[in-house]
Design an enzyme around this catalytic site. Structure first.
Site, PDB file in Angstrom:
ATOM      1  N   HIS A 151       0.834  -1.193   0.000  1.00  0.00           N
ATOM      2  CA  HIS A 151       0.000   0.000   0.000  1.00  0.00           C
ATOM      3  C   HIS A 151       0.875   1.252   0.000  1.00  0.00           C
ATOM      4  CE1 HIS A 151      -3.304  -2.708   1.172  1.00  0.00           C
ATOM      5  NE2 HIS A 151      -4.098  -1.758   0.724  1.00  0.00           N
ATOM      6  N   LYS A 155      -0.531   4.848   4.567  1.00  0.00           N
ATOM      7  CA  LYS A 155      -1.384   3.895   5.291  1.00  0.00           C
ATOM      8  C   LYS A 155      -0.785   3.634   6.670  1.00  0.00           C
ATOM      9  CE  LYS A 155      -3.853  -0.491   4.845  1.00  0.00           C
ATOM     10  NZ  LYS A 155      -5.136   0.132   5.225  1.00  0.00           N
TER      11      LYS A 155
END
Length: 264
Positions: A151, A155
């Site tokens: 990600h 995040k």
């Protein structure tokens, strides 16, 4: 249906606002953001060059004007919004991840009074992938399983909620609890891989929307089941399906497998 969007100034919030504005059966009624956000007081459609008449606010009481909230923010923010949803009988679609056990219990309690769809990933593709993983886990009970996810750099939780759900699906299909078989990290002299364990690997960097691969590794072969997101539009469209699903149901706690009819 009147829809509220939390995190209205963020990337996912804006994707949701755009999707709601394009949906003929939905209307944007409320746009929420955190206190101190530079977006407060602005029109929720300003980033699109549109005037919606909905001003971004940090007041959860505004949820009285919505039929359903979509929330992809942080656990503490989502739980504050959840309390307001219960107070105003507003359904909620929760895509936020990183809840502890107390947070999950609060969501379950709220679902006794309002409709709640709570899922780590709203994507139709991801939820289809979960069904494929269940099948593979049943067909390949002796294969080693590793879950990889990547990600963007911003995040804040790891592994991702989607990766955890993938691990849970595999573990449950094998009659195990993920907590009992997960290897969250490897470092140093780890020894040989213990049969039946599920390993997790995490990448955080750049602007990666979300990649997930589950490896089933056997003798002489390897199966990889992969889902890659190239934009957040798939999460937004899945969320709108969840909003529509709640409109036709009594209060309760649901997930995307039920929304998509994949729970049979």
């Amino acid at each position: 249906m009147r829809v509220a969007v939390a995190g209205a100034s963020g990337r996912m919030g804006r994707e949701l606002i755009d999707a709601v504005l394009q949906a003929p059966d939905l209307s944007l009624a409320v746009a929420l953001d955190r206190a101190g956000s530079p977006g407060l007081g602005q029109d929720a459609g300003a980033f699109l060059g549109q005037h919606t008449g909905v001003v971004i606010t940090d007041d959860p009481a505004a949820l009285a004007d919505a039929d359903c909230l979509i929330d992809f923010t942080r656990p503490e923010g989502t739980l504050a919004h959840l309390a307001a949803c219960v107070e105003h009988a507003t359904n909620v679609v929760i895509g936020t991840t990183g809840f502890d056990d107390a947070g999950k219990a609060a969501i379950a309690q709220a679902a006794q009074r309002i409709g709640v769809v709570f899922a780590p990933n709203m994507s139709v593709g991801v939820n289809t992938t979960l069904k494929l993983l269940e099948l593979a886990a049943r067909m390949l009970p002796d294969y080693d399983v590793e879950v990889f996810e990547a990600h963007h750099r911003k995040k804040v939780d790891a592994p991702s909620g989607t990766a955890l759900k993938m691990g849970e699906v595999v573990a449950q299909a094998r009659g195990k609890s993920l907590d009992d078989v997960a290897d969250w990290a490897r470092h140093g002299h780890t020894g040989e891989r213990e049969p039946g364990r599920i390993g997790f690997s995490v990448v955080r960097g750049g602007d990666i929307v979300g990649d997930h691969t589950v490896f089933f590794c056997g003798t002489g072969e390897r199966i990889e089941i992969t889902h890659r997101s190239s934009s957040r539009a798939n999460y937004a469209q899945g969320s709108l399906r969840a909003v529509r699903y709640l409109a036709g149901h009594a209060p309760g706690l649901f997930d995307m497998q039920q929304v998509l009819g994949l729970d049979g």
